[in-house]
Write a protein that holds these residues in place. Structure first.
Motif, mmCIF file in Angstrom:
data_model
loop_
_atom_site.group_PDB
_atom_site.id
_atom_site.type_symbol
_atom_site.label_atom_id
_atom_site.label_comp_id
_atom_site.label_asym_id
_atom_site.label_seq_id
_atom_site.Cartn_x
_atom_site.Cartn_y
_atom_site.Cartn_z
ATOM 1 N N ASN A 1 34.863 4.594 26.805
ATOM 2 C CA ASN A 1 33.423 4.432 26.955
ATOM 3 C C ASN A 1 32.752 6.033 27.118
ATOM 4 O O ASN A 1 31.666 6.517 25.979
ATOM 5 N N HIS A 2 33.421 6.602 27.932
ATOM 6 C CA HIS A 2 33.925 8.306 27.714
ATOM 7 C C HIS A 2 33.644 8.734 26.651
ATOM 8 O O HIS A 2 32.765 9.903 26.387
ATOM 9 N N GLN A 3 34.143 8.594 25.823
ATOM 10 C CA GLN A 3 34.808 9.727 24.901
ATOM 11 C C GLN A 3 33.602 9.014 23.669
ATOM 12 O O GLN A 3 33.127 9.672 23.192
ATOM 13 N N VAL A 4 32.970 8.113 23.601
ATOM 14 C CA VAL A 4 32.070 7.539 22.798
ATOM 15 C C VAL A 4 30.526 8.326 22.781
ATOM 16 O O VAL A 4 29.693 8.606 22.219
ATOM 17 N N ARG A 5 30.294 8.013 24.148
ATOM 18 C CA ARG A 5 29.112 8.758 24.989
ATOM 19 C C ARG A 5 29.213 10.231 24.690
ATOM 20 O O ARG A 5 28.541 10.646 24.887
ATOM 21 N N LYS A 6 30.381 10.700 25.218
ATOM 22 C CA LYS A 6 29.798 12.309 24.883
ATOM 23 C C LYS A 6 30.252 12.686 23.651
ATOM 24 O O LYS A 6 29.159 13.357 22.881
ATOM 25 N N LYS A 7 30.802 11.364 22.277
ATOM 26 C CA LYS A 7 30.297 12.253 20.536
ATOM 27 C C LYS A 7 28.876 11.735 20.544
ATOM 28 O O LYS A 7 28.545 12.582 19.692
ATOM 29 N N TYR A 8 27.960 10.538 20.811
ATOM 30 C CA TYR A 8 26.879 10.701 21.347
ATOM 31 C C TYR A 8 26.121 11.809 21.296
ATOM 32 O O TYR A 8 24.783 12.302 21.112
ATOM 33 N N LEU B 1 23.244 14.439 19.581
ATOM 34 C CA LEU B 1 21.770 14.025 20.047
ATOM 35 C C LEU B 1 21.602 15.696 20.129
ATOM 36 O O LEU B 1 20.390 16.328 19.912
ATOM 37 N N GLY B 2 22.431 16.607 20.652
ATOM 38 C CA GLY B 2 22.628 17.522 20.806
ATOM 39 C C GLY B 2 21.772 18.772 19.145
ATOM 40 O O GLY B 2 20.852 19.048 19.279
ATOM 41 N N GLU B 3 23.118 17.413 18.726
ATOM 42 C CA GLU B 3 22.877 19.153 17.106
ATOM 43 C C GLU B 3 21.628 18.376 17.040
ATOM 44 O O GLU B 3 20.574 19.046 15.669
ATOM 45 N N ASN B 4 21.292 17.117 16.707
ATOM 46 C CA ASN B 4 19.865 16.455 15.855
ATOM 47 C C ASN B 4 18.487 16.840 16.650
ATOM 48 O O ASN B 4 17.459 17.835 16.432
ATOM 49 N N GLU B 5 18.858 17.277 18.155
ATOM 50 C CA GLU B 5 17.206 17.677 18.651
ATOM 51 C C GLU B 5 17.731 18.940 18.301
ATOM 52 O O GLU B 5 16.341 19.607 18.361
ATOM 53 N N LEU B 6 18.626 20.258 18.129
ATOM 54 C CA LEU B 6 18.251 21.318 17.344
ATOM 55 C C LEU B 6 17.991 21.775 16.362
ATOM 56 O O LEU B 6 17.118 22.130 15.734
ATOM 57 N N VAL B 7 18.307 20.250 15.154
ATOM 58 C CA VAL B 7 17.886 20.175 14.049
ATOM 59 C C VAL B 7 16.092 20.395 14.275
ATOM 60 O O VAL B 7 15.269 20.403 13.023
ATOM 61 N N LEU B 8 15.831 19.453 14.970
ATOM 62 C CA LEU B 8 14.296 18.696 15.020
ATOM 63 C C LEU B 8 13.302 20.634 15.107
ATOM 64 O O LEU B 8 11.860 20.757 14.773
ATOM 65 N N LYS B 9 13.448 20.817 16.496
ATOM 66 C CA LYS B 9 13.339 22.879 16.669
ATOM 67 C C LYS B 9 13.681 23.209 15.768
ATOM 68 O O LYS B 9 11.781 23.648 14.934
ATOM 69 N N LYS C 1 13.898 9.360 13.739
ATOM 70 C CA LYS C 1 14.884 8.052 13.708
ATOM 71 C C LYS C 1 16.020 8.427 14.754
ATOM 72 O O LYS C 1 16.638 7.122 14.934
ATOM 73 N N ARG C 2 16.740 9.233 13.846
ATOM 74 C CA ARG C 2 18.074 9.120 14.435
ATOM 75 C C ARG C 2 18.053 9.373 16.189
ATOM 76 O O ARG C 2 19.198 9.428 16.511
ATOM 77 N N ILE C 3 17.535 10.352 16.365
ATOM 78 C CA ILE C 3 17.472 10.871 17.989
ATOM 79 C C ILE C 3 16.905 9.388 18.619
ATOM 80 O O ILE C 3 17.706 9.114 19.841
ATOM 81 N N GLU C 4 15.884 8.433 18.171
ATOM 82 C CA GLU C 4 15.820 7.796 19.044
ATOM 83 C C GLU C 4 17.040 6.469 18.464
ATOM 84 O O GLU C 4 17.278 5.944 19.953
ATOM 85 N N TYR C 5 17.562 6.573 17.716
ATOM 86 C CA TYR C 5 18.477 5.695 18.099
ATOM 87 C C TYR C 5 19.875 6.318 18.623
ATOM 88 O O TYR C 5 20.548 4.866 19.791
ATOM 89 N N SER D 1 19.334 8.143 21.524
ATOM 90 C CA SER D 1 19.519 7.742 22.872
ATOM 91 C C SER D 1 19.235 6.607 23.262
ATOM 92 O O SER D 1 19.786 6.272 24.327
ATOM 93 N N ALA D 2 19.312 5.314 22.140
ATOM 94 C CA ALA D 2 19.095 3.930 22.207
ATOM 95 C C ALA D 2 20.648 3.502 22.666
ATOM 96 O O ALA D 2 21.022 3.157 23.576
ATOM 97 N N GLU D 3 21.727 4.165 21.502
ATOM 98 C CA GLU D 3 22.864 4.213 22.094
ATOM 99 C C GLU D 3 23.242 4.611 23.688
ATOM 100 O O GLU D 3 24.207 4.019 23.871
ATOM 101 N N LEU D 4 22.995 5.404 23.634
ATOM 102 C CA LEU D 4 23.533 6.284 25.322
ATOM 103 C C LEU D 4 22.653 5.734 26.337
ATOM 104 O O LEU D 4 24.058 5.355 26.870
ATOM 105 N N LYS D 5 21.710 4.788 26.282
ATOM 106 C CA LYS D 5 21.740 3.789 27.423
ATOM 107 C C LYS D 5 22.104 2.981 27.136
ATOM 108 O O LYS D 5 22.904 2.030 28.241
ATOM 109 N N ARG D 6 22.529 2.345 26.117
ATOM 110 C CA ARG D 6 23.095 1.562 25.779
ATOM 111 C C ARG D 6 24.886 1.327 26.675
ATOM 112 O O ARG D 6 25.377 0.953 27.855
#
Length: 130
Positions: free
Chosen positions: A31-38, A42-50, A83-87, A89-94
């Motif tokens: 779980n920690h590994q997958v969470r780290k990947k997400y 998320l950071g990369e996509n937020e940077l792209v959005l900026k 949409k990618r950021i939303e997805y 973020s939802a995966e991280l919450k899950r």
């Protein structure tokens, strides 16, 4: 039931609980590994959005598809990234909810193991006195 039989049963049960705990710990690590990947995605996509927000509306935006850069509409690129950021973020919450559940199970198993170890020790102490 003799104390040696009870002791063997408790030791077998302890071994099973220890195996269960080990499996839970592996699931937590996964779980920690997958969470780290997400989190990285998320950071990369937020940077792209900026970066997209810094561009003029008529700027050329390209998307890498395989080895080819394809021109993309600015609004479409913006929507896709959001949409990618939303997805993600939802995966991280899950994953957080799953992690919390796994950690609660882990703590429960640790308590059970501790109680079994105490029972075994008291049986061994009683056997030593006899």
């Amino acid at each position: 039931m003799s104390s040696s039989t009870a002791l063997r049963e408790l030791q077998g049960e302890l071994e099973n609980k220890a195996n269960d705990l080990s499996k839970l710990q592996k699931d937590i690590a996964k779980n920690h590994q997958v969470r780290k990947k997400y989190t990285i995605q998320l950071g990369e996509n937020e940077l792209v959005l900026k970066e997209l927000d810094l561009l003029n509306e008529d700027a050329n935006v390209f998307k890498l598809i395989g080895p080819v850069l394809v021109k993309q509409d600015m609004a479409e690129a913006n929507a896709n990234v959001r949409k990618r950021i939303e997805y993600i973020s939802a995966e991280l919450k899950r994953l957080d909810a799953t992690l919390q559940d796994l950690e609660e199970k882990q703590n429960s198993k640790k308590d059970t193991i501790f109680k079994l170890q105490q029972k075994i020790q008291s049986l061994q102490a009683g056997k030593a006195k006899a």
